[in-house]
Design a protein around this motif. Structure first.
Motif, PDB file in Angstrom:
ATOM      1  N   GLU A 221       0.832  -1.204   0.000  1.00  0.00           N
ATOM      2  CA  GLU A 221       0.000   0.000   0.000  1.00  0.00           C
ATOM      3  C   GLU A 221       0.868   1.257   0.000  1.00  0.00           C
ATOM      4  O   GLU A 221       0.563   2.240  -0.688  1.00  0.00           O
ATOM      5  N   TRP A 222       1.961   1.225   0.748  1.00  0.00           N
ATOM      6  CA  TRP A 222       2.853   2.390   0.779  1.00  0.00           C
ATOM      7  C   TRP A 222       3.579   2.573  -0.544  1.00  0.00           C
ATOM      8  O   TRP A 222       3.897   3.706  -0.928  1.00  0.00           O
ATOM      9  N   ALA A 223       3.857   1.489  -1.239  1.00  0.00           N
ATOM     10  CA  ALA A 223       4.444   1.614  -2.571  1.00  0.00           C
ATOM     11  C   ALA A 223       3.478   2.338  -3.507  1.00  0.00           C
ATOM     12  O   ALA A 223       3.880   3.166  -4.330  1.00  0.00           O
ATOM     13  N   ALA A 224       2.193   2.034  -3.374  1.00  0.00           N
ATOM     14  CA  ALA A 224       1.180   2.700  -4.193  1.00  0.00           C
ATOM     15  C   ALA A 224       1.081   4.182  -3.846  1.00  0.00           C
ATOM     16  O   ALA A 224       0.797   5.020  -4.713  1.00  0.00           O
ATOM     17  N   GLU A 225       1.320   4.536  -2.587  1.00  0.00           N
ATOM     18  CA  GLU A 225       1.245   5.926  -2.153  1.00  0.00           C
ATOM     19  C   GLU A 225       2.502   6.723  -2.497  1.00  0.00           C
ATOM     20  O   GLU A 225       2.495   7.951  -2.414  1.00  0.00           O
ATOM     21  N   GLY A 226       3.608   6.029  -2.846  1.00  0.00           N
ATOM     22  CA  GLY A 226       4.854   6.726  -3.128  1.00  0.00           C
ATOM     23  C   GLY A 226       5.774   6.858  -1.939  1.00  0.00           C
ATOM     24  O   GLY A 226       6.825   7.513  -2.034  1.00  0.00           O
ATOM     25  N   VAL A 227       5.407   6.248  -0.817  1.00  0.00           N
ATOM     26  CA  VAL A 227       6.311   6.244   0.337  1.00  0.00           C
ATOM     27  C   VAL A 227       7.590   5.489  -0.017  1.00  0.00           C
ATOM     28  O   VAL A 227       8.692   5.867   0.384  1.00  0.00           O
ATOM     29  N   VAL A 228       7.421   4.421  -0.789  1.00  0.00           N
ATOM     30  CA  VAL A 228       8.531   3.570  -1.222  1.00  0.00           C
ATOM     31  C   VAL A 228       8.650   3.661  -2.739  1.00  0.00           C
ATOM     32  O   VAL A 228       7.647   3.558  -3.445  1.00  0.00           O
ATOM     33  N   ASP A 229       9.867   3.875  -3.241  1.00  0.00           N
ATOM     34  CA  ASP A 229      10.071   3.977  -4.690  1.00  0.00           C
ATOM     35  C   ASP A 229      10.111   2.618  -5.371  1.00  0.00           C
ATOM     36  O   ASP A 229       9.696   2.493  -6.523  1.00  0.00           O
ATOM     37  N   HIS A 230      10.670   1.639  -4.700  1.00  0.00           N
ATOM     38  CA  HIS A 230      10.673   0.281  -5.249  1.00  0.00           C
ATOM     39  C   HIS A 230      10.654  -0.688  -4.076  1.00  0.00           C
ATOM     40  O   HIS A 230      11.390  -0.519  -3.104  1.00  0.00           O
ATOM     41  N   LEU A 231       9.801  -1.710  -4.174  1.00  0.00           N
ATOM     42  CA  LEU A 231       9.625  -2.686  -3.106  1.00  0.00           C
ATOM     43  C   LEU A 231       9.873  -4.084  -3.645  1.00  0.00           C
ATOM     44  O   LEU A 231       9.342  -4.458  -4.691  1.00  0.00           O
ATOM     45  N   VAL A 232      10.680  -4.840  -2.925  1.00  0.00           N
ATOM     46  CA  VAL A 232      10.889  -6.256  -3.225  1.00  0.00           C
ATOM     47  C   VAL A 232      10.367  -7.070  -2.049  1.00  0.00           C
ATOM     48  O   VAL A 232      10.755  -6.834  -0.896  1.00  0.00           O
TER      49      VAL A 232
END
Length: 642
Positions: A221-232
């Motif tokens: 969800e935070w990846a969708a919000e832009g908190v995280v630029d790339h998530l693995v």
């Protein structure tokens, strides 16, 4: 890496610098040079795979890495302090980028993340909220984050560890097949396994899984919000069936629902992700993105699921490549990824390997950038392959190599290193001198030597001997006492150091390595193995630290053309009031070793060196720039750990 072994390695690097210059490394912590990118890394834990591997991957591309102090990240069964790590992370507000392990931030490391007592779901959520604060403080700085989807088994630690390791694994697989997939014929087996597992052991395992899954959903969800630029989200050791399968499918559905397929990768792996995301940072900083063509020694990746994995290897390769900042293509690639896989049933293994190695040599001769990825055997290189590579391929000219641990681990380690090195060479400004780029070549060669010796000589020769010696004395190889660890560390060092020296002398010394690419590029000659650090990072024999330091030398500058005498008188110099120094004769430095007799020459590279295999002019002296700069830079990076 522990402070103890970091200090040893630092001392070795400082000594290497003093061999070639009179300049000493300052005793205190040194600042990172202003012209260097600084990447903050919160590692999965303090093992070499999560500190030394990403550190060297970054250094090959002229990126400094900054890790939390040793006392914050814990070691072995002592978990890190997630709250303190989060506070430290927020204090690093002048970094150029961040790679953050949520397992460390939320739970105190990989081993702690497998236990329900490491943190409640509420505590874990509070700790990872630091990422939101980090984003608010650094709105334009890349933040790359990763976590694991918990593996099937428990950690192999403590009393009855091996028994519970197997029982929990079987229970998780059978539960998925019976409860989720309706295989009622297996229910009696499930109940029999369940009856052998203590209630508290199973409850802790289930609590950890549920908590970790909640956090992984939050990260998507935070990846969708832009908190995280790339998530693995890396699937730790698994199988086609198990509780992880339903968790993974739920996470994939959430990724699709939120439309973040481009910024969230889910694939088998864990320990390699630090290096993978280091490569992504390098690509983004340099404005590069390698295209990669994949070839196999045996079964195509689309038809093979590697041990401890739950997807095809083709899919795992594609997702790792994307996470590292590249793209898989079928023609005209920047990089050739040569992958060792099993031979098809009824096939000829020797013939497959012969053809595979011949293809690697052919690509080298054509000047291609080649990564060799040995994914076949778990925890070690395939000796039949390394024997052939040593005989027919210029190992020191490869872009990268790995056969470390699982197929997914080896994949991320090899592509991380190779992609970062490629990006550095591709993005060098036209005015960079060979002396300025020499340091990165030295790091690259030292790390490449490490990879071959660690993945083959350590895993195939020294580790089995160490296991046998320890077990003959009745010692637990996964939980040594302090006294036993001292004995076994000496055992390992006494055998691994000479093997490193031999491998260097046979396959690296005297070879050439690219320093500046292009038709008019420059190469350096690989010289002495200055030092080799070996130590056990944890009181067990599963892994070892191995840190070789290799010297390089640029070719001697060409002599200026001799003056042609004439009959015409020449005017002398204008008189000066300043005294003129008497000419001095420099003391000749020892010559660098030449290529090993009978070894094949490197292939010419149109995009790298004008003639990689051509012998360079013998070095008139060892260039001190490399060892000084390399030692000082790595020392700075190591000191950042303290």
């Amino acid at each position: 890496m522990t402070h103890r072994t970091t200090s040893r390695a630092l001392a070795a690097l400082a000594t290497a610098a003093l061999v070639t210059t009179a300049l000493a490394v300052p005793a205190g912590a040194a600042p990172v040079p202003d012209d260097e990118a600084t990447l903050v890394v919160v590692p999965l834990d303090d093992r070499p795979a999560n500190v030394y591997f990403p550190q060297m991957t970054a250094a090959t591309a002229d990126v400094a890495t900054l890790f939390p102090p040793d006392e914050l990240i814990g070691t072995f069964t002592t978990p890190g302090d997630g709250d303190a790590v989060g506070q430290w992370l927020l204090e690093q507000d002048d970094a150029d980028g961040y790679v953050v392990s949520v397992s460390m931030l939320a739970y105190g490391g990989l081993i702690a993340s497998r236990t329900g007592v490491a943190a409640t779901a509420e505590e874990a959520r509070e700790r990872v909220s630091v990422l939101r604060e980090l984003r608010e403080q650094n709105p334009g700085t890349p933040i790359f984050v990763y976590d694991t989807i918990q593996r099937l088994a428990l950690s192999a630690l403590g009393e009855n560890a091996e028994l519970y390791y197997t029982l929990i694994q079987q229970w998780a697989i059978l539960t998925d097949r019976v409860e989720n997939l309706g295989h009622e014929e297996l229910r009696a087996d499930l109940e029999a396994i369940r009856a052998q597992i203590p209630d508290d052991v199973l409850a802790d395992y289930v609590a950890a899984r549920e908590r970790n899954h909640q956090i992984n959903r939050l990260l998507v969800e935070w990846a969708a919000e832009g908190v995280v630029d790339h998530l693995v989200l890396a699937q730790d050791d698994a199988a086609p069936h198990g509780l992880h399968r339903a968790e993974r499918e739920e996470l994939r559905a959430l990724v699709a629902e939120l439309g973040v397929q481009d910024v969230v990768q889910i694939f088998p792996g864990a320990d390699e992700v630090d290096a993978t995301l280091v490569s992504r940072f390098v690509q983004q900083r340099n404005g590069t993105s390698p295209t990669v063509a994949v070839e196999y020694s045996g079964i195509p990746g689309a038809d093979w699921v590697a041990p401890f994995e739950d997807t095809t290897y083709e899919e795992n390769i594609e997702r790792h490549v994307v996470a590292a900042g590249g793209t898989v293509v079928t023609r005209d690639p920047d990089i050739r990824l040569m992958v060792n896989t099993p031979t098809a049933e009824g096939g000829d293994r020797a013939a497959d390997l012969d053809a595979f190695v011949a293809r690697v040599a052919e690509l080298q001769a054509a000047g291609e950038d080649v990564i060799v990825l040995d994914a076949l055997e778990v925890n070690r290189a395939e000796r039949a392959l390394t024997d052939r590579l040593e005989e027919s391929v210029e190992l020191a000219s490869l872009l990268a190599y790995s056969a470390w641990n699982t197929a997914g681990n080896a994949l991320g380690v090899a592509t991380g290193h190779g992609f970062a090195r490629w990006s550095y060479l591709e993005s060098l400004p036209a005015d960079v001198t060979a002396e300025e780029a020499l340091e990165q070549a030295q790091v690259h060669v030292s790390y490449l030597l490490h990879r071959f010796v660690l993945d083959d000589r350590w895993k195939n020769d020294v580790q089995p001997a160490a296991y046998a010696a320890a077990q003959a004395d009745g010692w637990n190889v996964f939980g040594l006492t302090d006294e036993q660890a001292v004995v076994m560390e000496a055992f390992v060092a006494e055998r691994l150091v000479p093997l490193t020296e031999e491998f260097h002398a046979t396959h690296f010394a005297g070879r050439d390595v690219v320093v500046l690419p292009g038709v008019d590029g420059v190469s350096a000659t690989i010289g002495d193995l200055v030092s080799t650090h070996v130590a056990l990072p944890w009181p067990r024999l599963f892994e070892t630290e191995l840190e070789p330091v290799v010297a390089l030398a640029l070719p001697a500058p060409a002599d200026p053309p001799a003056e042609v005498p004439t009959d015409e008188p020449t005017a002398g110099p204008e008189p000066t009031e300043e005294p003129t120094e008497a000419p001095t004769t420099a003391e000749p430095a020892p010559a660098e070793p030449g290529p090993t007799a009978g070894a094949p020459a490197s292939g010419a590279g149109p995009d790298r060196l004008p003639a990689t295999g051509a012998a360079l002019a013998p070095a008139a002296g060892v260039v001190g720039v490399l060892l000084l700069a390399g030692a000082v830079l790595l020392a700075v990076r190591r000191r950042a750990l303290a």
